[in-house]
Design a protein around this motif. Structure first.
Motif, PDB file in Angstrom:
ATOM      1  N   UNK A 255       0.960  -1.076  -0.038  1.00 45.19           N
ATOM      2  CA  UNK A 255      -0.103  -0.097   0.018  1.00 45.19           C
ATOM      3  C   UNK A 255       1.153   1.385  -0.305  1.00 45.19           C
ATOM      4  N   UNK A 256       1.319   1.508  -1.224  1.00 42.96           N
ATOM      5  CA  UNK A 256       2.581   2.659  -1.444  1.00 42.96           C
ATOM      6  C   UNK A 256       1.565   3.942  -1.131  1.00 42.96           C
ATOM      7  N   UNK A 257       0.361   4.229  -0.950  1.00 43.86           N
ATOM      8  CA  UNK A 257      -0.075   5.597  -0.673  1.00 43.86           C
ATOM      9  C   UNK A 257      -0.689   5.466   0.601  1.00 43.86           C
ATOM     10  N   UNK A 258      -1.414   4.789   1.192  1.00 37.94           N
ATOM     11  CA  UNK A 258      -1.157   3.792   2.871  1.00 37.94           C
ATOM     12  C   UNK A 258      -0.063   5.342   3.388  1.00 37.94           C
ATOM     13  N   UNK A 259       1.558   4.207   2.741  1.00 38.88           N
ATOM     14  CA  UNK A 259       2.807   4.073   3.738  1.00 38.88           C
ATOM     15  C   UNK A 259       3.049   5.531   3.296  1.00 38.88           C
ATOM     16  N   UNK A 260       2.666   6.300   2.655  1.00 36.33           N
ATOM     17  CA  UNK A 260       3.449   7.691   1.985  1.00 36.33           C
ATOM     18  C   UNK A 260       2.321   8.689   3.371  1.00 36.33           C
ATOM     19  N   UNK A 261       1.211   8.162   2.902  1.00 37.06           N
ATOM     20  CA  UNK A 261       0.353   9.380   3.761  1.00 37.06           C
ATOM     21  C   UNK A 261       0.810   9.058   5.758  1.00 37.06           C
ATOM     22  N   UNK A 262       0.754   8.305   5.474  1.00 34.56           N
ATOM     23  CA  UNK A 262       1.497   7.727   7.319  1.00 34.56           C
ATOM     24  C   UNK A 262       3.127   8.265   7.709  1.00 34.56           C
ATOM     25  N   UNK A 263       3.754   7.974   6.596  1.00 35.47           N
ATOM     26  CA  UNK A 263       4.808   8.857   6.197  1.00 35.47           C
ATOM     27  C   UNK A 263       4.844  10.360   6.818  1.00 35.47           C
ATOM     28  N   UNK A 264       3.773  10.737   6.195  1.00 36.76           N
ATOM     29  CA  UNK A 264       3.617  12.344   5.633  1.00 36.76           C
ATOM     30  C   UNK A 264       3.136  12.129   7.035  1.00 36.76           C
ATOM     31  N   UNK A 265       2.377  12.114   8.257  1.00 37.13           N
ATOM     32  CA  UNK A 265       1.857  12.280   9.166  1.00 37.13           C
ATOM     33  C   UNK A 265       2.805  11.666  10.077  1.00 37.13           C
ATOM     34  N   UNK A 266       3.345  11.167  10.415  1.00 31.45           N
ATOM     35  CA  UNK A 266       4.761  10.717  10.536  1.00 31.45           C
ATOM     36  C   UNK A 266       5.951  12.016  11.175  1.00 31.45           C
ATOM     37  N   UNK A 267       6.158  12.524   9.676  1.00 33.44           N
ATOM     38  CA  UNK A 267       7.169  13.965  10.186  1.00 33.44           C
ATOM     39  C   UNK A 267       6.088  14.499  10.141  1.00 33.44           C
ATOM     40  N   UNK A 268       4.756  14.973  10.045  1.00 34.55           N
ATOM     41  CA  UNK A 268       4.739  16.497  10.627  1.00 34.55           C
ATOM     42  C   UNK A 268       4.802  16.320  11.957  1.00 34.55           C
ATOM     43  N   UNK A 269       4.243  15.264  12.234  1.00 34.37           N
ATOM     44  CA  UNK A 269       4.170  15.167  13.999  1.00 34.37           C
ATOM     45  C   UNK A 269       4.912  14.707  15.012  1.00 34.37           C
ATOM     46  N   UNK A 270       6.543  14.493  14.110  1.00 33.47           N
ATOM     47  CA  UNK A 270       7.306  14.247  14.860  1.00 33.47           C
ATOM     48  C   UNK A 270       7.955  16.250  14.734  1.00 33.47           C
ATOM     49  N   UNK A 271       7.943  16.725  14.116  1.00 27.28           N
ATOM     50  CA  UNK A 271       8.916  17.784  13.182  1.00 27.28           C
ATOM     51  C   UNK A 271       7.580  18.797  14.402  1.00 27.28           C
ATOM     52  N   UNK A 272       6.364  18.364  14.381  1.00 30.39           N
ATOM     53  CA  UNK A 272       5.473  19.538  15.810  1.00 30.39           C
ATOM     54  C   UNK A 272       6.075  18.738  17.886  1.00 30.39           C
ATOM     55  N   UNK A 273       6.149  17.656  17.871  1.00 28.89           N
ATOM     56  CA  UNK A 273       7.160  17.915  18.946  1.00 28.89           C
ATOM     57  C   UNK A 273       8.516  18.316  18.640  1.00 28.89           C
ATOM     58  N   UNK A 274       9.475  18.142  18.105  1.00 25.50           N
ATOM     59  CA  UNK A 274      10.150  19.408  18.604  1.00 25.50           C
ATOM     60  C   UNK A 274      10.053  20.693  18.962  1.00 25.50           C
ATOM     61  N   UNK A 275       9.168  21.369  17.956  1.00 30.32           N
ATOM     62  CA  UNK A 275       8.687  22.819  18.146  1.00 30.32           C
ATOM     63  C   UNK A 275       8.445  22.533  19.430  1.00 30.32           C
ATOM     64  N   UNK A 276       7.973  21.928  20.537  1.00 30.17           N
ATOM     65  CA  UNK A 276       6.823  22.223  22.060  1.00 30.17           C
ATOM     66  C   UNK A 276       8.064  22.696  22.899  1.00 30.17           C
ATOM     67  N   UNK A 277       7.493  23.350  23.369  1.00 26.88           N
ATOM     68  CA  UNK A 277       8.445  24.292  25.117  1.00 26.88           C
ATOM     69  C   UNK A 277       8.973  22.967  24.935  1.00 26.88           C
TER      70      UNK A 277
END
Length: 179
Positions: free
Chosen positions: A106-128
């Motif tokens: 499921x390459x589309x599912x993997x791409x969506x999950x990867x994008x969601x994970x990247x956004x989440x990790x970047x947001x966690x990095x920016x937390x106080x």
């Protein structure tokens, strides 16, 4: 051999018993140091934490769990490292620890999950800092609120409020798939 027996034997001078504790908690200690900001120096932090834990094993309260006590030492060592650097460390996260299984066909599912994970990790990095530390302990390291309070040396209420605020910021920034 459980933690209590390993600690008792270590206190009696049995180094192989302490080696069992090191083997049992090395991965978690390394992940904790890395996620709290040690980055490439996580191995040094963990080694120093285990040395300090061994030196101070006699002051360990035998009626308390060993894991949060050790992780508190790791957190302190990580804090000392980042403070001595004189700058804010980047959060190092092993994606394999947070990857949710996606069907390989499921390459589309993997791409969506990867994008969601990247956004989440970047947001966690920016937390106080406080919110980031609370969220990491609770959700990446899967510690209870009480264990998180011990590890970070915070009151339980501070853990609860910092976690709540951190999750609220993540939901706002990344979307409502963050829980």
């Amino acid at each position: 051999m459980d933690d209590d027996e390993a600690i008792a034997r270590s206190l009696a001078g049995d180094l192989s018993a302490y080696e069992a504790l090191v083997a049992r908690y090395s991965t978690l200690a390394h992940r904790t140091a890395a996620m709290l900001g040690a980055g490439d120096e996580a191995e040094d932090v963990v080694q120093e934490a285990f040395v300090k834990a061994y030196r101070h094993l006699s002051s360990f309260r035998r009626d308390a769990p060993f894991r949060p006590w050790l992780l508190r030492i790791v957190a302190n060592e990580t804090h000392n490292l980042t403070r001595s650097r004189g700058r804010r460390s980047e959060l190092t996260v092993r994606l394999s620890a947070t990857v949710s299984a996606t069907a390989p066909d499921d390459p589309e599912g993997a791409a969506v999950a990867g994008d969601r994970r990247s956004r989440l990790l970047e947001a966690v990095r920016r937390l106080p800092d406080r919110e980031r530390q609370a969220v990491i302990c609770r959700y990446f390291l899967q510690l209870s609120e009480a264990e998180t309070a011990q590890v970070l040396d915070w009151p339980l209420g501070t853990v609860k409020s910092s976690t709540h605020r951190g999750l609220a910021r993540l939901r706002e920034e990344v979307g409502h798939d963050v829980t």
